[in-house]
Scaffold this motif. Structure first.
Motif, short mmCIF file in Angstrom:
data_model
loop_
_atom_site.label_atom_id
_atom_site.label_comp_id
_atom_site.label_asym_id
_atom_site.label_seq_id
_atom_site.Cartn_x
_atom_site.Cartn_y
_atom_site.Cartn_z
N ILE A 1 -4.25 -3.50 -3.38
CA ILE A 1 -3.31 -2.83 -2.47
C ILE A 1 -2.57 -3.87 -1.64
O ILE A 1 -1.34 -3.81 -1.46
CB ILE A 1 -4.06 -1.84 -1.57
N ALA A 2 -3.33 -4.83 -1.09
CA ALA A 2 -2.69 -5.89 -0.30
C ALA A 2 -1.69 -6.67 -1.13
O ALA A 2 -0.57 -6.98 -0.67
CB ALA A 2 -3.77 -6.82 0.26
N ASN A 3 -2.03 -6.96 -2.37
CA ASN A 3 -1.12 -7.69 -3.25
C ASN A 3 0.15 -6.89 -3.53
O ASN A 3 1.27 -7.43 -3.52
CB ASN A 3 -1.84 -8.02 -4.56
N PHE A 7 2.10 1.18 6.18
CA PHE A 7 0.84 1.91 6.35
C PHE A 7 0.87 3.24 5.59
O PHE A 7 -0.12 3.64 4.97
CB PHE A 7 0.57 2.17 7.84
N PHE A 8 2.03 3.90 5.62
CA PHE A 8 2.15 5.18 4.91
C PHE A 8 2.05 4.96 3.40
O PHE A 8 1.45 5.78 2.69
CB PHE A 8 3.48 5.85 5.28
N GLU A 9 2.66 3.91 2.91
CA GLU A 9 2.57 3.63 1.47
C GLU A 9 1.11 3.40 1.06
O GLU A 9 0.65 3.93 0.04
CB GLU A 9 3.42 2.40 1.13
N ALA A 10 0.40 2.60 1.85
CA ALA A 10 -1.01 2.33 1.54
C ALA A 10 -1.84 3.61 1.67
O ALA A 10 -2.74 3.86 0.86
CB ALA A 10 -1.55 1.25 2.47
N ALA A 11 -1.51 4.43 2.67
CA ALA A 11 -2.26 5.68 2.85
C ALA A 11 -2.05 6.63 1.69
O ALA A 11 -3.00 7.30 1.24
CB ALA A 11 -1.84 6.34 4.16
N VAL A 12 -0.83 6.70 1.19
CA VAL A 12 -0.57 7.56 0.03
C VAL A 12 -1.36 7.08 -1.19
O VAL A 12 -1.95 7.88 -1.93
CB VAL A 12 0.95 7.59 -0.28
N ILE A 13 -1.38 5.77 -1.40
CA ILE A 13 -2.16 5.22 -2.52
C ILE A 13 -3.65 5.54 -2.34
O ILE A 13 -4.33 5.97 -3.28
CB ILE A 13 -1.94 3.70 -2.62
N VAL A 27 -9.89 2.17 3.90
CA VAL A 27 -9.84 0.86 3.24
C VAL A 27 -8.41 0.51 2.86
O VAL A 27 -7.96 -0.64 3.01
CB VAL A 27 -10.76 0.86 2.01
N SER A 28 -7.66 1.48 2.37
CA SER A 28 -6.27 1.23 1.96
C SER A 28 -5.41 0.85 3.16
O SER A 28 -4.58 -0.07 3.07
CB SER A 28 -5.70 2.48 1.28
N ILE A 29 -5.60 1.53 4.28
CA ILE A 29 -4.81 1.21 5.48
C ILE A 29 -5.19 -0.17 6.00
O ILE A 29 -4.31 -0.96 6.41
CB ILE A 29 -5.03 2.29 6.56
N LEU A 30 -6.49 -0.49 5.98
CA LEU A 30 -6.91 -1.82 6.42
C LEU A 30 -6.34 -2.91 5.52
O LEU A 30 -5.98 -4.00 5.99
CB LEU A 30 -8.44 -1.90 6.44
N ALA A 31 -6.25 -2.60 4.21
CA ALA A 31 -5.69 -3.58 3.28
C ALA A 31 -4.21 -3.84 3.56
O ALA A 31 -3.67 -4.89 3.18
CB ALA A 31 -5.88 -3.08 1.84
N ALA A 32 -3.54 -2.88 4.21
CA ALA A 32 -2.10 -3.03 4.49
C ALA A 32 -1.83 -3.67 5.85
O ALA A 32 -0.66 -3.84 6.22
CB ALA A 32 -1.43 -1.66 4.43
N ALA A 43 1.80 -5.36 6.48
CA ALA A 43 2.65 -4.66 7.45
C ALA A 43 3.04 -5.59 8.60
O ALA A 43 4.19 -5.60 9.05
CB ALA A 43 1.91 -3.44 7.98
N ALA A 44 2.07 -6.40 9.08
CA ALA A 44 2.37 -7.34 10.16
C ALA A 44 3.37 -8.39 9.69
O ALA A 44 4.27 -8.80 10.45
CB ALA A 44 1.08 -8.00 10.64
N ARG A 45 3.24 -8.80 8.45
CA ARG A 45 4.17 -9.81 7.91
C ARG A 45 5.57 -9.24 7.79
O ARG A 45 6.56 -9.93 8.08
CB ARG A 45 3.67 -10.27 6.54
N ALA A 46 5.67 -7.98 7.36
CA ALA A 46 6.99 -7.36 7.24
C ALA A 46 7.64 -7.20 8.61
O ALA A 46 8.86 -7.35 8.76
CB ALA A 46 6.85 -6.01 6.55
N ALA A 47 6.83 -6.86 9.62
CA ALA A 47 7.39 -6.65 10.96
C ALA A 47 7.89 -7.95 11.57
O ALA A 47 8.75 -7.93 12.48
CB ALA A 47 6.33 -6.02 11.86
N ARG A 48 7.37 -9.10 11.12
CA ARG A 48 7.78 -10.39 11.70
C ARG A 48 9.03 -10.96 11.04
O ARG A 48 9.50 -12.04 11.41
CB ARG A 48 6.64 -11.40 11.54
#
Length: 489
Positions: free
Chosen positions: A370-372, A403-409, A465-470, A474-479
């Motif tokens: 998921i993180a990848n 986060f929503f994308e990871a949550a859906v997965i 687990v999916s949200i934690l993996a994101a 997510a932090a990288r995208a926000a920066r």
């Protein structure tokens, strides 16, 4: 952006990368399916074990132990403190919680029966003797049974009925006994005579040993204990078969096993008759132990050695603790299957934790996928993220999209994984019955247990687990700097 806008963008992004989202979800599906399947197997084993205990009527009964003749014979030895009996067949799991200090005689049985909450007390007395029925003879184990008897063991008969009175020369046998002794149908055994066999001089010698003090460890000196040459076995006692217990395998948890804590045997006779037989036909070790107990003063000549144990049935399971506390105060040891429940639950908790950990490893591997996926999505959508931030999107909103994308997965994978585990459990049950249980004549057994909290917990765990993996993607995208992002090809 509103909640619906963020959800729409997340679903749109996943639709644009269907293959990657599907492969990432597969990792979550496999992880959840493994967790649910393994833990449900452990829960199924625990449920089947407890349901079998309940079906065999083990939760409302306990065994109480008194000081046996072997402990009385050696009051200062380690064996006496353990209460060991060389002929004991109860097994290591049926040992009392404490060493008894009192003899379990008829007076003690009556005292225990008066304890509040006790429905009845049944002394246990097991013997072994040569028996002859229908032209067949072999050694069998015999148990004395109280008459009348309300134990669930004597509720189902394949033929006949229970012994009519405690003074009747009647016996109840098992279905297996009837088959071994040549009766094709259980009804054929009803009314037939069981002959208990003994050596010609055994009864006379046993009674004489009771009347005259032994000169050496309970064994008479200067007498030939062997039977006369040519003298065969004699019939010492006869009983009429009154009933044949039904022991066929049935559907359900009990499956025809012996119910209650009364020792198992193939022949049940009235308790007074069993007690008299144990006195008239003492074994050599029992004679020695009795003589030593009287010599040491542990047992007065006017006292009997009593029973080694008895079965207590309580009205309700909740009074079991209070009854056991009272037994301890009276100086008796006790055993209840409830003693083992906490240990059983602890063992199954360890098993379920190990099985869940193995499944959790699969889900952990899926979290890296998921993180990848999220990181690759950032690289592909850098310009899009820059445009959103340039027109006013906040860092929080950018994070929420990922986060929503990871949550859906995670949610999709969790639901499909739980459904896959349900299918695997059902298929495994049917295959086990078809190829293992049915050829052995056993009934269907559900090896898995899928309570709602298990599959709901697994779905929630996959979502977390999916949200934690994101978090990192997510932090990288926000920066991302919108100016540099807009310059990105």
């Amino acid at each position: 952006m509103s909640f619906l806008d963020i959800l729409y963008l997340s679903l749109r992004n996943l639709r644009e990368a269907k293959l990657r989202a599907t492969l990432t979800s597969m990792g979550v599906i496999v992880g959840v399916a493994v967790i649910v399947t393994m833990v449900s197997f452990g829960l199924g084993l625990q449920r089947n074990l407890l349901s079998r205990f309940k079906a065999l009527d083990l939760f409302n009964e306990m065994r109480v132990f008194g000081k046996n003749v072997f402990a009385l014979a050696s009051p200062n030895s380690n064996a006496a403190r353990r209460g060991d009996n060389p002929n004991d067949r109860r097994g290591p799991s049926f040992r009392p919680d404490k060493a008894p200090t009192r003899i379990l005689d008829d007076a003690a049985i009556a005292e225990i029966a008066r304890i509040p909450g006790v429905a009845y007390v049944e002394p246990t007395l097991m013997l072994s003797a040569y028996v002859r029925v229908n032209g067949h003879s072999q050694i069998e184990f015999i148990t004395g049974a109280s008459v009348p008897n309300s134990s669930s063991r004597f509720m189902e008969f394949a033929a006949g009925k229970m012994i009519v009175s405690k003074d009747a020369d009647e016996a109840v046998v098992t279905q297996r006994f009837a088959e071994e002794f040549g009766f094709k149908d259980p009804a054929d055994a009803i009314g037939k005579t069981i002959e208990f066999l003994a050596a010609p001089n055994e009864t006379a010698n046993a009674r004489k040993a009771e009347e005259e003090p032994p000169s050496f460890f309970g064994l008479p000196l200067g007498q030939d204990a062997a039977p006369e040459a040519g003298a065969g076995a004699v019939v010492a006692k006869t009983f009429r078969i009154a009933g044949v217990l039904n022991s066929e395998i049935k559907e359900g948890a009990g499956q025809g096993g012996l119910r209650g804590l009364l020792p198992g045997a193939d022949i049940y006779i009235p308790l007074p008759a069993a007690h008299q037989w144990s006195i008239d036909h003492r074994g050599p070790m029992n004679q020695v132990a009795l003589a030593l107990a009287r010599e040491s003063g542990s047992l007065d000549k006017s006292e009997t050695e009593g029973y080694e144990s008895a079965v207590i049935r309580v009205d309700e399971r909740v009074v079991l603790t209070e009854v056991r506390k009272r037994l301890t105060e009276l100086g008796f040891g006790s055993f209840s299957i409830v003693d083992q429940l906490e240990q059983i639950r602890t063992v199954f908790l360890i098993i379920d934790s190990v099985l869940g950990l193995l499944g959790g490893i699969s889900l952990l591997v899926a979290s890296f996928g998921i993180a990848n996926t999220m990181i690759m999505s950032i690289l592909e959508r850098t310009r899009e993220i820059g445009i959103m931030k340039a027109i006013g999107a906040e860092d929080r909103e950018v994070k929420m999209i990922f986060f929503f994308e990871a949550a859906v997965i995670g949610l999709t994978g969790g639901i499909i994984g739980a459904l896959a585990a349900w299918g695997i459990d059902g298929l495994s049950n049917r295959l086990a019955y078809r190829f293992i249980l049915k050829p052995q004549g056993a009934s269907f057994v559900d090896f898995f247990s899928l309570p709602p909290y298990l599959w709901l917990g697994a779905i929630l765990f996959a979502l977390v687990v999916s949200i934690l993996a994101a978090l990192y993607p997510a932090a990288r995208a926000a920066r991302i700097d919108p100016v540099r992002a807009l310059r990105h090809d």
